[in-house]
Design an enzyme around this catalytic site. Structure first.
Site, short mmCIF file in Angstrom:
data_model
loop_
_atom_site.label_atom_id
_atom_site.label_comp_id
_atom_site.label_asym_id
_atom_site.label_seq_id
_atom_site.Cartn_x
_atom_site.Cartn_y
_atom_site.Cartn_z
N CYS A 131 1.12 -9.37 -1.34
CA CYS A 131 1.64 -9.78 -2.75
C CYS A 131 0.69 -10.10 -3.63
O CYS A 131 -0.17 -11.02 -3.63
CB CYS A 131 2.87 -10.82 -2.60
SG CYS A 131 3.30 -11.06 -4.31
N LYS A 166 2.60 -5.20 5.95
CA LYS A 166 2.63 -4.36 4.70
C LYS A 166 1.30 -4.83 4.16
O LYS A 166 1.01 -5.66 3.70
CB LYS A 166 3.81 -4.87 4.10
CG LYS A 166 3.78 -4.12 2.70
CD LYS A 166 5.28 -4.50 1.95
CE LYS A 166 5.41 -3.73 0.60
NZ LYS A 166 6.60 -4.19 -0.12
N GLY A 218 6.00 2.39 -9.62
CA GLY A 218 6.85 3.60 -10.31
C GLY A 218 6.22 4.85 -9.80
O GLY A 218 5.24 4.88 -9.07
N GLY A 244 5.57 3.95 -2.37
CA GLY A 244 4.87 3.78 -3.35
C GLY A 244 5.27 5.13 -4.47
O GLY A 244 4.91 6.14 -4.07
N GLY A 266 11.09 1.84 -3.95
CA GLY A 266 11.18 0.60 -4.53
C GLY A 266 11.71 0.58 -5.99
O GLY A 266 12.93 0.81 -6.17
#
Lengths: 304, 245
Positions: A131, A166, A218, A244, A266
């Site tokens: 993160c 991750k 995005g 991704g 996502g």
């Protein structure tokens, strides 16, 4: 009949489409909109040992083909997830779920996973060492092979469930981190988390996001994610969950050809809440057009 | 929440940088004043959250301010354009709390949702009064539309170029049964300081949003009851639940 089934460390999924952590909460908001049992599974909101409010607002910025977030792992803490979120989820979701877990020390990761380990609803752990939005934690573990290995080992020691790590793309050599996790006993690799980015408000001449930088996600990041899934697939023997910038059935297939066994979606959930069921419905037709009868057969199919 | 394609019927500028668009489409998910919609725009990743100014009979009226490239593109859309909207977002105001003489307070682009609210309150038999605050005369809009509802309207501008000179907190009438407010954070904070402690109120909050339906945690605020999402748990919050640092 198109076969969409894939399997992650012995856990068979009806299809490879998995809403990614942080874009799907604990499932409740989406269960109001559609039957979330159509999903392969989903990865729940990054959960830490203790409750976190996260960063001050503004937490969101926009960019062409994507967005930047600095939510900062807001979550109710592992106890509330066990006592409130999971029982609530059991009423509307009859499959196992991926438990995404974050932390600020090796011990914290282990303690949070130990607390979740007994939950039958959890199919596997996705350990977030990536993160970008919390200081002194999380991504620090994902940028150093030794630290990533230490977290992997500590979590493996307290759980009987598969452990996927991750990874962050914000490193010079993702392959060395992936290998370190595999060597430390990881059952799989999940990648990529968001790319560190920022935007500046031209009128205020200040960063848009209060935390200055945030995680860029995005459709714009798809090529970066594909490249890293490709690299990691070549370097490890354990399964890879690719994510991704995925927003269509074609993107899912591309990710699988690069080496992903399953694919997380996502930011697309945030702009189109029905993105995942649409992708799942679209998959058989796109498979037909491309002459694919079973998705299992195309994993890593673009490699020589 | 519903996803629906709307058709742009007409669009006009109401004041400096402030536009109204009227659309036709399925408004069935919009059930309470104070809710908002999210508009998808070609070429922009995130949707734009816009409060509902009025709705009924398959038509939707939205007022927005041009503040960036997205809203700039919106203001250039022509009649007949198709727009994908998520509708019926957010909780909205509690009509049942109004009492018979509620006070509505709007600042700038916080004014629009109070129009639908005023109409609903009138329908329910209440007699609302509204205070509209703007920076300057060039930014004033909708005062006539509120007057046309037959309610008392108090306009103020910070520079005194229209209505009374001052901020909304300088011109508040006394003796209301309930307060509904929507406007920029500094206005709401000042209102909280100015209103009597005993005054019951609901404030509609604003935050930069990601999804608009409670999934991303982008717009969370800390309240006395813990973290709340402005888009899903709000945007309307009871005054007594809010924290002002």
């Amino acid at each position: 009949m198109a076969d969409l089934k894939v399997s992650l460390s012995g856990w068979e999924l009806d299809n490879p489409v998995i809403p990614a952590s942080g874009t799907f909460g604990y499932g409740r908001e989406f269960a109001e909109l559609y039957d979330i049992n159509v999903l392969g599974t989903f990865s729940f909101k990054g959960t830490t040992l203790n409750a976190r409010f996260g960063n001050p607002t503004p937490r969101i910025a926009e960019t062409p083909g994507g967005m930047i977030n600095a939510v900062g792992m807001q979550n109710p803490g592992v106890d509330k997830v066990v006592t409130e979120e999971l029982p609530r989820l059991a009423r509307c979701f009859h499959k196992k779920v991926i438990a995404n877990v974050g932390g600020f020390s090796v011990q914290e990761y282990a303690d949070a996973c130990a607390r979740l380990n007994g939950q039958e609803q959890i199919g596997l752990f996705e350990i977030n060492v990536s993160c970008p939005n919390v200081h002194d934690g999380c991504m620090t573990f994902g940028t150093d092979p030794f630290a990533a290995a230490a977290v992997t080992k500590a979590v493996k020691a307290v759980t009987s469930k598969p452990v996927y790590v991750k990874l962050t793309p914000n490193v010079t050599d993702i392959v060395s981190i992936a290998r370190a996790c595999e060597d430390a006993g990881a059952d799989g690799i999940s990648l990529i988390n968001t790319l560190l980015g920022m935007r500046i408000d031209l009128r205020r001449r200040k960063p848009v996001i209060s935390n200055v930088m945030g995680g860029f996600s995005g459709s714009a990041i798809l090529p970066v994610a594909l490249r890293m899934v490709w690299q990691v697939y070549e370097a490890v023997k354990i399964p890879v969950i690719g994510m991704g910038g995925v927003s269509s059935a074609r993107d899912v297939i591309e990710m699988m050809l690069a080496g992903a066994t399953a694919v997380e979606v996502g930011s697309a959930n945030l702009t189109d809440p029905w993105a995942c069921p649409k992708i799942i419905a679209e998959l058989p037709q796109v498979m037909g057009q491309l002459g694919i009868s079973s998705l299992r057969d195309i994993i890593g199919g673009a490699h020589a | 929440m519903k996803e629906a394609v709307f058709t742009l019927l007409r669009q006009a500028r109401l004041a400096r940088d402030v536009w109204r668009m009227e659309l036709s489409g399925d408004v069935s998910a919009i059930t309470v004043p104070g809710q908002f919609v999210e508009i998808a725009l070609d070429g922009f990743f995130l949707r734009r959250p816009i409060s509902v100014c009025d709705c009924g009979n398959g038509e939707l009226s939205l007022i927005y301010k041009v503040v960036g490239q997205g809203t700039q593109v919106m203001s250039c859309l022509e009649s007949g354009a198709s727009l994908n909207l998520l509708t019926g977002l957010g909780n909205g105001f509690s009509l049942a709390k109004s009492g018979c003489s509620p006070l509505l307070i709007g600042g700038g682009v916080g004014v629009p949702p109070l129009y639908f609210l005023a109409r609903c309150l009138l329908k329910a038999g209440a007699v609302p009064t509204i205070v509209l605050g703007f920076n300057t005369a060039a930014e004033v809009f909708f005062s006539e539309e509120f007057r046309a509802l037959g309610i008392r309207v108090i306009v103020c501008t910070a520079d005194g170029t229209a209505g009374q000179r001052g901020l909304v907190t300088d011109v508040l009438p006394v003796g209301s049964s309930f307060v509904y407010a929507c406007g920029p954070l500094p206005m709401l904070r000042a209102l909280d300081r100015t209103l009597p402690c005993s005054a019951m109120a609901e404030f509609s909050m604003e935050e930069r949003m990601g999804c608009g339906f409670g999934a991303c945690m982008g717009c969370s605020i800390m309240t006395k009851g813990g973290a709340r999402r402005v888009c899903k748990d709000g945007p309307v919050f009871p005054r007594e639940s809010l924290l002002w640092e």
